[in-house]
Design a protein around this motif. Structure first.
Motif, PDB file in Angstrom:
ATOM      1  N   ALA A 270      21.841 -15.083  31.138  1.00 23.31           N
ATOM      2  CA  ALA A 270      20.420 -15.184  31.496  1.00 23.31           C
ATOM      3  C   ALA A 270      19.630 -14.041  30.873  1.00 23.31           C
ATOM      4  CB  ALA A 270      20.264 -15.179  33.019  1.00 23.31           C
ATOM      5  N   GLY A 271      20.231 -12.843  30.842  1.00 20.71           N
ATOM      6  CA  GLY A 271      19.555 -11.707  30.258  1.00 20.71           C
ATOM      7  C   GLY A 271      19.315 -11.862  28.767  1.00 20.71           C
ATOM      8  N   LEU A 272      20.272 -12.457  28.056  1.00 18.48           N
ATOM      9  CA  LEU A 272      20.093 -12.679  26.620  1.00 18.48           C
ATOM     10  C   LEU A 272      18.956 -13.663  26.360  1.00 18.48           C
ATOM     11  CD1 LEU A 272      21.525 -11.959  23.853  1.00 18.48           C
ATOM     12  CD2 LEU A 272      22.450 -14.270  23.991  1.00 18.48           C
ATOM     13  N   LEU A 273      18.914 -14.757  27.144  1.00 19.23           N
ATOM     14  CA  LEU A 273      17.839 -15.732  26.987  1.00 19.23           C
ATOM     15  C   LEU A 273      16.498 -15.115  27.380  1.00 19.23           C
ATOM     16  CD1 LEU A 273      19.688 -18.848  28.463  1.00 19.23           C
ATOM     17  CD2 LEU A 273      19.296 -18.320  26.047  1.00 19.23           C
ATOM     18  N   LEU A 274      16.519 -14.243  28.394  1.00 18.59           N
ATOM     19  CA  LEU A 274      15.293 -13.547  28.806  1.00 18.59           C
ATOM     20  C   LEU A 274      14.817 -12.607  27.693  1.00 18.59           C
ATOM     21  CD1 LEU A 274      13.177 -12.892  30.949  1.00 18.59           C
ATOM     22  CD2 LEU A 274      14.797 -11.278  31.974  1.00 18.59           C
ATOM     23  N   ALA A 275      15.757 -11.972  26.999  1.00 17.20           N
ATOM     24  CA  ALA A 275      15.390 -11.089  25.889  1.00 17.20           C
ATOM     25  C   ALA A 275      14.650 -11.872  24.814  1.00 17.20           C
ATOM     26  CB  ALA A 275      16.647 -10.438  25.305  1.00 17.20           C
ATOM     27  N   ARG A 276      15.119 -13.050  24.527  1.00 18.37           N
ATOM     28  CA  ARG A 276      14.461 -13.873  23.512  1.00 18.37           C
ATOM     29  C   ARG A 276      13.045 -14.244  23.951  1.00 18.37           C
ATOM     30  NH1 ARG A 276      18.005 -18.213  20.941  1.00 18.37           N
ATOM     31  NH2 ARG A 276      18.445 -16.434  19.611  1.00 18.37           N
ATOM     32  N   ALA A 277      12.900 -14.661  25.215  1.00 12.94           N
ATOM     33  CA  ALA A 277      11.563 -15.007  25.714  1.00 12.94           C
ATOM     34  C   ALA A 277      10.650 -13.784  25.695  1.00 12.94           C
ATOM     35  CB  ALA A 277      11.669 -15.579  27.129  1.00 12.94           C
ATOM     36  N   ALA A 278      11.188 -12.622  26.068  1.00 17.37           N
ATOM     37  CA  ALA A 278      10.393 -11.394  26.074  1.00 17.37           C
ATOM     38  C   ALA A 278       9.929 -11.029  24.669  1.00 17.37           C
ATOM     39  CB  ALA A 278      11.207 -10.250  26.677  1.00 17.37           C
ATOM     40  N   SER A 279      10.801 -11.226  23.675  1.00 14.11           N
ATOM     41  CA  SER A 279      10.415 -10.903  22.299  1.00 14.11           C
ATOM     42  C   SER A 279       9.282 -11.797  21.824  1.00 14.11           C
ATOM     43  CB  SER A 279      11.621 -11.031  21.365  1.00 14.11           C
ATOM     44  OG  SER A 279      12.030 -12.384  21.205  1.00 14.11           O
ATOM     45  N   GLU A 280       9.309 -13.066  22.217  1.00 20.27           N
ATOM     46  CA  GLU A 280       8.239 -13.978  21.823  1.00 20.27           C
ATOM     47  C   GLU A 280       6.942 -13.649  22.546  1.00 20.27           C
ATOM     48  OE1 GLU A 280       9.380 -18.086  21.850  1.00 20.27           O
ATOM     49  OE2 GLU A 280      11.295 -17.687  20.853  1.00 20.27           O
ATOM     50  N   GLN A 281       7.044 -13.019  23.714  1.00 21.66           N
ATOM     51  CA  GLN A 281       5.866 -12.547  24.447  1.00 21.66           C
ATOM     52  C   GLN A 281       5.340 -11.227  23.898  1.00 21.66           C
ATOM     53  OE1 GLN A 281       6.647 -12.216  28.691  1.00 21.66           O
ATOM     54  NE2 GLN A 281       5.140 -13.804  29.108  1.00 21.66           N
ATOM     55  N   GLY A 282       6.170 -10.556  23.111  1.00 18.26           N
ATOM     56  CA  GLY A 282       5.795  -9.234  22.643  1.00 18.26           C
ATOM     57  C   GLY A 282       6.042  -8.147  23.662  1.00 18.26           C
ATOM     58  N   ASN A 283       6.900  -8.432  24.644  1.00 18.30           N
ATOM     59  CA  ASN A 283       7.190  -7.478  25.716  1.00 18.30           C
ATOM     60  C   ASN A 283       8.362  -6.595  25.278  1.00 18.30           C
ATOM     61  OD1 ASN A 283       7.949  -6.140  28.091  1.00 18.30           O
ATOM     62  ND2 ASN A 283       7.317  -7.863  29.379  1.00 18.30           N
ATOM     63  N   ILE A 284       8.049  -5.481  24.621  1.00 16.05           N
ATOM     64  CA  ILE A 284       9.082  -4.624  24.050  1.00 16.05           C
ATOM     65  C   ILE A 284       9.984  -4.028  25.124  1.00 16.05           C
ATOM     66  CG2 ILE A 284       9.481  -2.476  22.779  1.00 16.05           C
ATOM     67  CD1 ILE A 284       7.030  -3.093  21.108  1.00 16.05           C
ATOM     68  N   GLY A 285       9.399  -3.567  26.212  1.00 18.30           N
ATOM     69  CA  GLY A 285      10.188  -2.951  27.267  1.00 18.30           C
ATOM     70  C   GLY A 285      11.230  -3.897  27.837  1.00 18.30           C
ATOM     71  N   MET A 286      10.814  -5.112  28.181  1.00 21.20           N
ATOM     72  CA  MET A 286      11.752  -6.085  28.739  1.00 21.20           C
ATOM     73  C   MET A 286      12.814  -6.468  27.706  1.00 21.20           C
ATOM     74  SD  MET A 286      11.003  -9.873  30.364  1.00 21.20           S
ATOM     75  CE  MET A 286      10.058  -9.206  31.745  1.00 21.20           C
ATOM     76  N   LEU A 287      12.388  -6.657  26.454  1.00 18.03           N
ATOM     77  CA  LEU A 287      13.330  -7.005  25.393  1.00 18.03           C
ATOM     78  C   LEU A 287      14.417  -5.950  25.273  1.00 18.03           C
ATOM     79  CD1 LEU A 287      14.340  -8.373  22.749  1.00 18.03           C
ATOM     80  CD2 LEU A 287      12.525  -7.134  21.554  1.00 18.03           C
ATOM     81  N   ASP A 288      14.039  -4.691  25.152  1.00 20.90           N
ATOM     82  CA  ASP A 288      15.019  -3.626  24.960  1.00 20.90           C
ATOM     83  C   ASP A 288      15.944  -3.477  26.160  1.00 20.90           C
ATOM     84  OD1 ASP A 288      13.865  -3.253  22.531  1.00 20.90           O
ATOM     85  OD2 ASP A 288      12.821  -1.385  23.044  1.00 20.90           O
TER      86      ASP A 288
END
Length: 426
Positions: A270-288
Protein backbone atom coordinates in the motif's frame (compact mmCIF):
# COMPACT_ATOMS: atom_id res chain seq x y z
CA UNK A 1 -36.40 -7.04 -43.63
CA UNK A 2 -33.90 -5.13 -41.49
CA UNK A 3 -33.92 -5.57 -37.78
CA UNK A 4 -33.85 -2.66 -35.37
CA UNK A 5 -30.36 -1.28 -35.00
CA UNK A 6 -28.97 -2.79 -38.21
CA UNK A 7 -26.59 -0.27 -39.79
CA UNK A 8 -25.49 -2.21 -42.83
CA UNK A 9 -27.16 -2.17 -46.23
CA UNK A 10 -27.56 -5.90 -46.45
CA UNK A 11 -31.02 -7.34 -46.91
CA UNK A 12 -32.35 -10.24 -44.92
CA UNK A 13 -32.89 -13.28 -47.19
CA UNK A 14 -35.78 -15.62 -46.60
CA UNK A 15 -34.85 -19.26 -46.32
CA UNK A 16 -36.90 -21.62 -48.46
CA UNK A 17 -38.27 -23.57 -45.54
CA UNK A 18 -37.69 -20.91 -42.89
CA UNK A 19 -34.66 -20.69 -40.63
CA UNK A 20 -33.82 -23.46 -38.23
CA UNK A 21 -33.73 -22.71 -34.52
CA UNK A 22 -30.99 -25.29 -34.07
CA UNK A 23 -27.51 -23.94 -33.29
CA UNK A 24 -24.75 -26.00 -34.86
CA UNK A 25 -22.14 -27.14 -32.34
CA UNK A 26 -19.03 -27.09 -34.47
CA UNK A 27 -15.55 -25.87 -33.62
CA UNK A 28 -16.27 -24.79 -30.02
CA UNK A 29 -17.31 -26.46 -26.85
CA UNK A 30 -20.96 -25.99 -25.89
CA UNK A 31 -20.08 -25.66 -22.22
CA UNK A 32 -17.53 -23.85 -20.10
CA UNK A 33 -14.03 -25.23 -19.88
CA UNK A 34 -13.71 -27.83 -17.13
CA UNK A 35 -10.34 -26.43 -16.01
CA UNK A 36 -9.35 -22.78 -15.64
CA UNK A 37 -6.97 -21.69 -18.43
CA UNK A 38 -7.63 -24.86 -20.49
CA UNK A 39 -7.75 -23.78 -24.16
CA UNK A 40 -9.90 -20.71 -23.43
CA UNK A 41 -12.10 -19.36 -26.23
CA UNK A 42 -10.81 -16.19 -27.87
CA UNK A 43 -11.99 -13.15 -25.97
CA UNK A 44 -11.76 -9.54 -27.13
CA UNK A 45 -10.08 -7.29 -24.62
CA UNK A 46 -13.18 -5.07 -24.56
CA UNK A 47 -15.49 -7.65 -23.06
CA UNK A 48 -18.94 -6.06 -23.61
CA UNK A 49 -20.75 -7.32 -20.54
CA UNK A 50 -18.43 -5.49 -18.15
CA UNK A 51 -19.51 -2.06 -19.38
CA UNK A 52 -22.32 -0.29 -17.50
CA UNK A 53 -24.51 -0.33 -20.62
CA UNK A 54 -23.83 -4.03 -21.16
CA UNK A 55 -24.78 -4.78 -17.56
CA UNK A 56 -28.08 -2.92 -17.99
CA UNK A 57 -28.88 -4.83 -21.16
CA UNK A 58 -28.16 -8.15 -19.45
CA UNK A 59 -30.47 -7.29 -16.55
CA UNK A 60 -33.33 -6.79 -19.02
CA UNK A 61 -33.14 -10.44 -20.07
CA UNK A 62 -34.29 -9.34 -23.55
CA UNK A 63 -32.57 -11.60 -26.10
CA UNK A 64 -33.12 -9.12 -28.92
CA UNK A 65 -31.62 -6.23 -26.95
CA UNK A 66 -28.69 -8.40 -25.86
CA UNK A 67 -27.89 -9.42 -29.44
CA UNK A 68 -28.24 -5.88 -30.77
CA UNK A 69 -25.92 -4.53 -28.09
CA UNK A 70 -23.37 -7.27 -28.76
CA UNK A 71 -23.36 -6.49 -32.48
CA UNK A 72 -23.08 -2.77 -31.86
CA UNK A 73 -20.23 -3.26 -29.41
CA UNK A 74 -18.36 -5.60 -31.75
CA UNK A 75 -19.25 -3.59 -34.86
CA UNK A 76 -20.46 -6.73 -36.59
CA UNK A 77 -23.38 -7.38 -38.93
CA UNK A 78 -26.14 -9.90 -38.50
CA UNK A 79 -24.35 -12.05 -41.07
CA UNK A 80 -21.17 -12.11 -39.00
CA UNK A 81 -23.08 -12.87 -35.81
CA UNK A 82 -24.93 -15.72 -37.51
CA UNK A 83 -21.58 -17.20 -38.57
CA UNK A 84 -20.27 -16.96 -35.00
CA UNK A 85 -23.35 -18.68 -33.59
CA UNK A 86 -23.87 -21.17 -36.43
CA UNK A 87 -27.39 -20.26 -37.59
CA UNK A 88 -29.04 -18.69 -40.62
CA UNK A 89 -28.79 -14.91 -40.69
CA UNK A 90 -32.55 -14.58 -40.93
CA UNK A 91 -32.88 -16.24 -37.55
CA UNK A 92 -30.69 -13.60 -35.92
CA UNK A 93 -33.02 -10.94 -37.34
CA UNK A 94 -36.07 -12.77 -35.97
CA UNK A 95 -34.48 -13.08 -32.53
CA UNK A 96 -33.59 -9.40 -32.48
CA UNK A 97 -37.11 -8.28 -33.40
CA UNK A 98 -38.74 -10.76 -31.02
CA UNK A 99 -40.50 -12.56 -33.88
CA UNK A 100 -38.92 -15.90 -32.93
CA UNK A 101 -38.23 -17.24 -29.43
CA UNK A 102 -35.26 -19.35 -28.45
CA UNK A 103 -36.75 -21.96 -26.14
CA UNK A 104 -34.19 -24.76 -26.41
CA UNK A 105 -32.04 -24.82 -23.27
CA UNK A 106 -29.06 -26.54 -25.01
CA UNK A 107 -29.17 -23.92 -27.76
CA UNK A 108 -29.36 -21.10 -25.22
CA UNK A 109 -26.27 -22.55 -23.50
CA UNK A 110 -24.42 -22.66 -26.81
CA UNK A 111 -25.41 -19.07 -27.61
CA UNK A 112 -24.33 -17.94 -24.14
CA UNK A 113 -20.96 -19.66 -24.40
CA UNK A 114 -20.17 -18.32 -27.85
CA UNK A 115 -21.03 -14.72 -26.97
CA UNK A 116 -19.92 -14.76 -23.33
CA UNK A 117 -23.48 -14.09 -22.09
CA UNK A 118 -24.15 -15.07 -18.46
CA UNK A 119 -26.52 -18.05 -18.36
CA UNK A 120 -28.94 -16.35 -15.98
CA UNK A 121 -29.45 -13.51 -18.49
CA UNK A 122 -30.93 -16.03 -20.93
CA UNK A 123 -33.15 -17.63 -18.32
CA UNK A 124 -30.90 -20.62 -17.70
CA UNK A 125 -30.67 -21.58 -14.04
CA UNK A 126 -28.43 -24.09 -12.34
CA UNK A 127 -26.80 -25.33 -15.53
CA UNK A 128 -23.31 -26.65 -14.96
CA UNK A 129 -23.35 -25.61 -11.30
CA UNK A 130 -20.88 -27.43 -9.11
CA UNK A 131 -21.50 -28.71 -5.64
CA UNK A 132 -21.42 -25.71 -3.34
CA UNK A 133 -18.32 -26.78 -1.38
CA UNK A 134 -16.52 -27.60 -4.62
CA UNK A 135 -17.47 -24.23 -6.11
CA UNK A 136 -16.01 -22.38 -3.13
CA UNK A 137 -12.79 -24.41 -3.22
CA UNK A 138 -12.32 -24.08 -6.96
CA UNK A 139 -13.37 -20.42 -6.80
CA UNK A 140 -10.52 -19.58 -4.43
CA UNK A 141 -8.15 -21.22 -6.91
CA UNK A 142 -9.64 -19.18 -9.75
CA UNK A 143 -8.97 -15.93 -7.86
CA UNK A 144 -5.37 -16.96 -7.17
CA UNK A 145 -4.79 -18.09 -10.76
CA UNK A 146 -6.40 -14.94 -12.11
CA UNK A 147 -4.05 -12.81 -10.04
CA UNK A 148 -1.04 -14.75 -11.34
CA UNK A 149 -2.29 -14.52 -14.94
CA UNK A 150 -2.73 -10.76 -14.67
CA UNK A 151 0.73 -10.35 -13.16
CA UNK A 152 2.16 -12.33 -16.08
CA UNK A 153 0.51 -9.99 -18.57
CA UNK A 154 -2.56 -12.14 -19.29
CA UNK A 155 -5.28 -9.89 -17.91
CA UNK A 156 -7.78 -11.03 -20.55
CA UNK A 157 -7.45 -14.62 -19.33
CA UNK A 158 -7.92 -13.44 -15.76
CA UNK A 159 -11.04 -11.48 -16.70
CA UNK A 160 -12.65 -14.43 -18.44
CA UNK A 161 -12.20 -16.87 -15.56
CA UNK A 162 -13.20 -14.33 -12.91
CA UNK A 163 -16.31 -13.48 -14.92
CA UNK A 164 -17.50 -17.08 -14.81
CA UNK A 165 -16.97 -17.26 -11.07
CA UNK A 166 -18.71 -13.94 -10.37
CA UNK A 167 -21.73 -14.88 -12.47
CA UNK A 168 -22.11 -18.17 -10.57
CA UNK A 169 -21.80 -16.47 -7.20
CA UNK A 170 -24.18 -13.65 -8.11
CA UNK A 171 -26.75 -16.17 -9.26
CA UNK A 172 -26.42 -17.90 -5.89
CA UNK A 173 -26.83 -14.57 -4.10
CA UNK A 174 -29.98 -13.78 -6.09
CA UNK A 175 -31.41 -17.15 -5.06
CA UNK A 176 -30.92 -16.16 -1.36
CA UNK A 177 -28.55 -19.11 -0.84
CA UNK A 178 -25.32 -17.17 -0.41
CA UNK A 179 -23.31 -17.81 2.73
CA UNK A 180 -20.52 -15.74 4.23
CA UNK A 181 -17.89 -17.70 2.27
CA UNK A 182 -19.79 -16.98 -0.96
CA UNK A 183 -19.92 -13.25 -0.27
CA UNK A 184 -16.23 -13.13 0.64
CA UNK A 185 -15.29 -14.93 -2.55
CA UNK A 186 -17.59 -12.72 -4.62
CA UNK A 187 -16.04 -9.59 -3.12
CA UNK A 188 -12.50 -10.83 -3.78
CA UNK A 189 -13.36 -11.76 -7.36
CA UNK A 190 -15.00 -8.39 -8.00
CA UNK A 191 -11.90 -6.57 -6.76
CA UNK A 192 -9.68 -8.68 -9.04
CA UNK A 193 -11.98 -7.94 -11.99
CA UNK A 194 -11.44 -4.26 -11.30
CA UNK A 195 -7.67 -4.70 -11.49
CA UNK A 196 -7.87 -6.77 -14.69
CA UNK A 197 -10.07 -4.12 -16.28
CA UNK A 198 -7.59 -1.51 -15.10
CA UNK A 199 -4.94 -3.26 -17.19
CA UNK A 200 -7.17 -3.65 -20.24
CA UNK A 201 -9.12 -0.39 -20.46
CA UNK A 202 -7.87 2.92 -21.84
CA UNK A 203 -7.75 5.80 -19.37
CA UNK A 204 -11.02 7.34 -20.54
CA UNK A 205 -12.88 4.22 -19.39
CA UNK A 206 -11.05 3.42 -16.14
CA UNK A 207 -14.08 4.43 -14.06
CA UNK A 208 -15.43 0.95 -14.82
CA UNK A 209 -12.31 -0.58 -13.23
CA UNK A 210 -12.70 1.69 -10.19
CA UNK A 211 -16.34 0.69 -9.88
CA UNK A 212 -15.57 -3.04 -9.85
CA UNK A 213 -12.63 -2.76 -7.45
CA UNK A 214 -14.64 -0.47 -5.20
CA UNK A 215 -17.60 -2.81 -5.06
CA UNK A 216 -15.30 -5.59 -3.84
CA UNK A 217 -13.71 -3.33 -1.23
CA UNK A 218 -17.10 -2.12 0.04
CA UNK A 219 -18.39 -5.68 0.39
CA UNK A 220 -15.30 -6.70 2.35
CA UNK A 221 -15.63 -3.67 4.62
CA UNK A 222 -19.05 -4.95 5.66
CA UNK A 223 -17.60 -8.42 6.34
CA UNK A 224 -15.95 -7.49 9.59
CA UNK A 225 -13.04 -9.67 10.64
CA UNK A 226 -11.36 -9.89 7.20
CA UNK A 227 -8.77 -7.08 7.36
CA UNK A 228 -6.24 -8.78 5.07
CA UNK A 229 -8.70 -9.20 2.22
CA UNK A 230 -10.19 -5.75 2.79
CA UNK A 231 -6.75 -4.14 2.75
CA UNK A 232 -5.89 -5.89 -0.52
CA UNK A 233 -9.12 -4.67 -2.13
CA UNK A 234 -8.47 -1.12 -0.88
CA UNK A 235 -4.99 -1.21 -2.41
CA UNK A 236 -6.39 -2.28 -5.74
CA UNK A 237 -9.18 0.32 -5.60
CA UNK A 238 -6.73 3.07 -4.69
CA UNK A 239 -4.40 2.22 -7.55
CA UNK A 240 -7.26 2.25 -10.08
CA UNK A 241 -8.42 5.61 -8.69
CA UNK A 242 -4.92 6.96 -9.29
CA UNK A 243 -4.86 5.69 -12.84
CA UNK A 244 -8.31 7.18 -13.44
CA UNK A 245 -7.01 10.58 -12.31
CA UNK A 246 -8.80 10.96 -8.96
CA UNK A 247 -5.65 11.59 -6.95
CA UNK A 248 -7.24 12.95 -3.72
CA UNK A 249 -9.48 9.90 -3.38
CA UNK A 250 -6.65 7.58 -4.41
CA UNK A 251 -4.41 8.96 -1.65
CA UNK A 252 -7.20 8.70 0.92
CA UNK A 253 -8.01 5.09 -0.07
CA UNK A 254 -4.36 4.01 -0.07
CA UNK A 255 -3.77 5.63 3.32
CA UNK A 256 -6.69 3.57 4.61
CA UNK A 257 -5.11 0.47 3.07
CA UNK A 258 -1.89 1.15 4.97
CA UNK A 259 -3.81 1.53 8.23
CA UNK A 260 -5.99 -1.55 7.71
CA UNK A 261 -3.22 -3.92 6.57
CA UNK A 262 -2.43 -6.35 9.40
CA UNK A 263 0.98 -7.41 8.01
CA UNK A 264 4.24 -5.82 6.87
CA UNK A 265 3.89 -6.93 3.25
CA UNK A 266 0.43 -5.43 2.93
CA UNK A 267 1.52 -2.13 4.47
CA UNK A 268 4.57 -1.97 2.21
CA UNK A 269 2.53 -2.67 -0.90
CA UNK A 270 0.00 0.00 0.00
CA UNK A 271 2.87 2.35 0.79
CA UNK A 272 4.47 1.82 -2.63
CA UNK A 273 1.17 2.56 -4.40
CA UNK A 274 0.70 5.59 -2.12
CA UNK A 275 4.18 6.81 -3.11
CA UNK A 276 3.17 6.73 -6.75
CA UNK A 277 -0.05 8.66 -6.07
CA UNK A 278 1.88 11.18 -3.96
CA UNK A 279 4.41 11.75 -6.75
CA UNK A 280 1.61 12.49 -9.21
CA UNK A 281 0.20 14.96 -6.67
CA UNK A 282 3.59 16.58 -6.30
CA UNK A 283 3.65 15.74 -2.59
CA UNK A 284 7.40 15.38 -2.05
CA UNK A 285 7.19 14.75 1.69
CA UNK A 286 4.71 11.89 1.40
CA UNK A 287 6.59 10.42 -1.58
CA UNK A 288 9.93 10.33 0.23
CA UNK A 289 8.45 8.94 3.46
CA UNK A 290 6.66 6.14 1.62
CA UNK A 291 9.72 5.19 -0.44
CA UNK A 292 11.91 5.07 2.67
CA UNK A 293 9.34 2.98 4.56
CA UNK A 294 9.09 0.54 1.65
CA UNK A 295 12.88 0.23 1.42
CA UNK A 296 13.09 -0.42 5.15
CA UNK A 297 10.33 -3.05 4.94
CA UNK A 298 12.14 -4.93 2.15
CA UNK A 299 15.40 -4.82 4.13
CA UNK A 300 13.62 -5.97 7.27
CA UNK A 301 11.91 -8.91 5.57
CA UNK A 302 12.89 -9.70 1.93
CA UNK A 303 10.28 -12.47 1.86
CA UNK A 304 7.49 -9.87 1.48
CA UNK A 305 8.67 -9.20 -2.09
CA UNK A 306 5.90 -9.89 -4.61
CA UNK A 307 4.49 -8.47 -7.86
CA UNK A 308 3.77 -5.03 -6.42
CA UNK A 309 6.46 -4.57 -3.78
CA UNK A 310 9.98 -5.59 -4.83
CA UNK A 311 13.35 -3.88 -5.46
CA UNK A 312 12.55 -3.46 -9.17
CA UNK A 313 9.21 -1.76 -8.58
CA UNK A 314 10.65 0.38 -5.77
CA UNK A 315 13.38 1.65 -8.10
CA UNK A 316 10.84 2.50 -10.82
CA UNK A 317 8.50 4.31 -8.41
CA UNK A 318 11.38 6.31 -6.92
CA UNK A 319 12.78 7.23 -10.36
CA UNK A 320 9.40 8.36 -11.65
CA UNK A 321 8.73 10.22 -8.41
CA UNK A 322 11.94 12.21 -8.73
CA UNK A 323 11.09 13.06 -12.34
CA UNK A 324 7.55 14.15 -11.49
CA UNK A 325 8.76 16.33 -8.63
CA UNK A 326 11.52 17.97 -10.69
CA UNK A 327 14.53 16.42 -8.90
CA UNK A 328 16.60 15.49 -11.95
CA UNK A 329 19.91 14.98 -10.11
CA UNK A 330 18.27 12.46 -7.81
CA UNK A 331 16.69 10.80 -10.84
CA UNK A 332 20.11 10.52 -12.48
CA UNK A 333 21.47 8.83 -9.37
CA UNK A 334 18.66 6.24 -9.36
CA UNK A 335 18.85 5.67 -13.13
CA UNK A 336 22.58 5.00 -12.92
CA UNK A 337 22.12 2.25 -10.37
CA UNK A 338 22.19 -1.17 -12.02
CA UNK A 339 19.17 -3.32 -11.38
CA UNK A 340 20.56 -6.62 -10.12
CA UNK A 341 17.22 -8.14 -9.23
CA UNK A 342 15.75 -11.11 -11.07
CA UNK A 343 13.94 -10.39 -14.36
CA UNK A 344 10.91 -8.20 -13.80
CA UNK A 345 7.36 -9.38 -14.63
CA UNK A 346 6.44 -8.34 -18.20
CA UNK A 347 4.10 -5.58 -17.04
CA UNK A 348 6.76 -3.98 -14.85
CA UNK A 349 9.21 -4.18 -17.74
CA UNK A 350 6.89 -2.04 -19.87
CA UNK A 351 6.24 0.41 -17.04
CA UNK A 352 9.97 0.91 -16.43
CA UNK A 353 10.67 1.31 -20.14
CA UNK A 354 8.23 4.21 -20.35
CA UNK A 355 9.74 5.74 -17.21
CA UNK A 356 13.26 5.43 -18.63
CA UNK A 357 12.06 7.23 -21.77
CA UNK A 358 10.71 9.95 -19.48
CA UNK A 359 14.15 10.14 -17.84
CA UNK A 360 15.98 10.38 -21.18
CA UNK A 361 13.69 13.21 -22.28
CA UNK A 362 14.35 15.05 -19.03
CA UNK A 363 18.12 14.76 -19.60
CA UNK A 364 17.99 15.82 -23.25
CA UNK A 365 18.51 12.41 -24.84
CA UNK A 366 15.65 12.58 -27.32
CA UNK A 367 16.94 9.85 -29.65
CA UNK A 368 17.31 7.35 -26.82
CA UNK A 369 13.86 8.29 -25.55
CA UNK A 370 12.41 7.80 -29.05
CA UNK A 371 13.85 4.28 -29.18
CA UNK A 372 12.59 3.43 -25.69
CA UNK A 373 9.10 4.71 -26.45
CA UNK A 374 8.83 2.75 -29.69
CA UNK A 375 9.82 -0.43 -27.91
CA UNK A 376 7.48 0.33 -25.00
CA UNK A 377 4.50 0.90 -27.30
CA UNK A 378 5.10 -2.42 -29.06
CA UNK A 379 5.50 -4.29 -25.76
CA UNK A 380 2.42 -2.60 -24.29
CA UNK A 381 0.42 -3.53 -27.38
CA UNK A 382 1.50 -7.16 -27.05
CA UNK A 383 0.53 -7.26 -23.38
CA UNK A 384 -2.64 -5.17 -23.94
CA UNK A 385 -1.66 -2.33 -21.60
CA UNK A 386 -3.34 0.77 -23.06
CA UNK A 387 -2.55 2.91 -20.00
CA UNK A 388 1.17 2.52 -20.69
CA UNK A 389 0.67 3.36 -24.38
CA UNK A 390 -1.13 6.53 -23.31
CA UNK A 391 1.78 7.42 -21.01
CA UNK A 392 4.08 6.98 -24.00
CA UNK A 393 1.83 9.17 -26.17
CA UNK A 394 1.95 12.02 -23.65
CA UNK A 395 5.73 11.84 -23.44
CA UNK A 396 6.07 11.69 -27.22
CA UNK A 397 3.77 14.68 -27.57
CA UNK A 398 5.78 16.70 -25.07
CA UNK A 399 8.90 16.08 -27.19
CA UNK A 400 7.18 16.73 -30.54
CA UNK A 401 7.71 13.11 -31.61
CA UNK A 402 4.66 13.29 -33.83
CA UNK A 403 5.17 9.97 -35.59
CA UNK A 404 5.21 8.18 -32.24
CA UNK A 405 2.07 10.01 -31.16
CA UNK A 406 0.32 8.79 -34.32
CA UNK A 407 1.51 5.21 -33.83
CA UNK A 408 0.47 5.23 -30.18
CA UNK A 409 -2.99 6.59 -30.92
CA UNK A 410 -3.56 3.91 -33.53
CA UNK A 411 -2.57 1.25 -30.99
CA UNK A 412 -4.89 2.65 -28.32
CA UNK A 413 -7.73 2.94 -30.81
CA UNK A 414 -7.36 -0.76 -31.50
CA UNK A 415 -7.80 -1.46 -27.79
CA UNK A 416 -10.63 0.99 -27.13
CA UNK A 417 -14.38 0.55 -26.96
CA UNK A 418 -15.64 3.45 -29.09
CA UNK A 419 -19.21 2.93 -27.89
CA UNK A 420 -18.64 3.37 -24.17
CA UNK A 421 -19.15 7.09 -24.02
CA UNK A 422 -19.03 9.31 -20.94
CA UNK A 423 -22.65 8.60 -20.11
CA UNK A 424 -21.90 4.88 -19.87
CA UNK A 425 -19.03 5.15 -17.43
CA UNK A 426 -20.85 5.91 -14.20
Amino acid sequence: MKSSGEKGNETEPQAENGPSDHIERTGESAGPASEPWAVPPKLSLNFPWYTPQGSRVLRSGDLGAILRYYRKFRKCTQRRLSEMVGVDRTLVSLWETGSRRLDSIPDRITLADRLGIPYASLGISGVGQQDHAEMIASGESVVRLARLAREEGRAADALRELGRLVRALEERARSKKARRADVMLLAAARAEIGVALGDLLPEAHLAAAVQWAGSGANMLKELKGEPRMWAHALRMQGNELRKAGDLPQAVKTLQSAVEVSPDLGGRATAGLLLARAASEQGNIGMLDRCVEQCRHALEQDPSISDFFINPFSLREVELRGFLLTGRIKDAERVASQSNTTSPAPPTWGVIERVTMAQFHLATGEAKVADSELRAAILDAQTLALPHQVERAIRLAGSANLHDLVRIGREVVEGMSDPLMGPGDVA
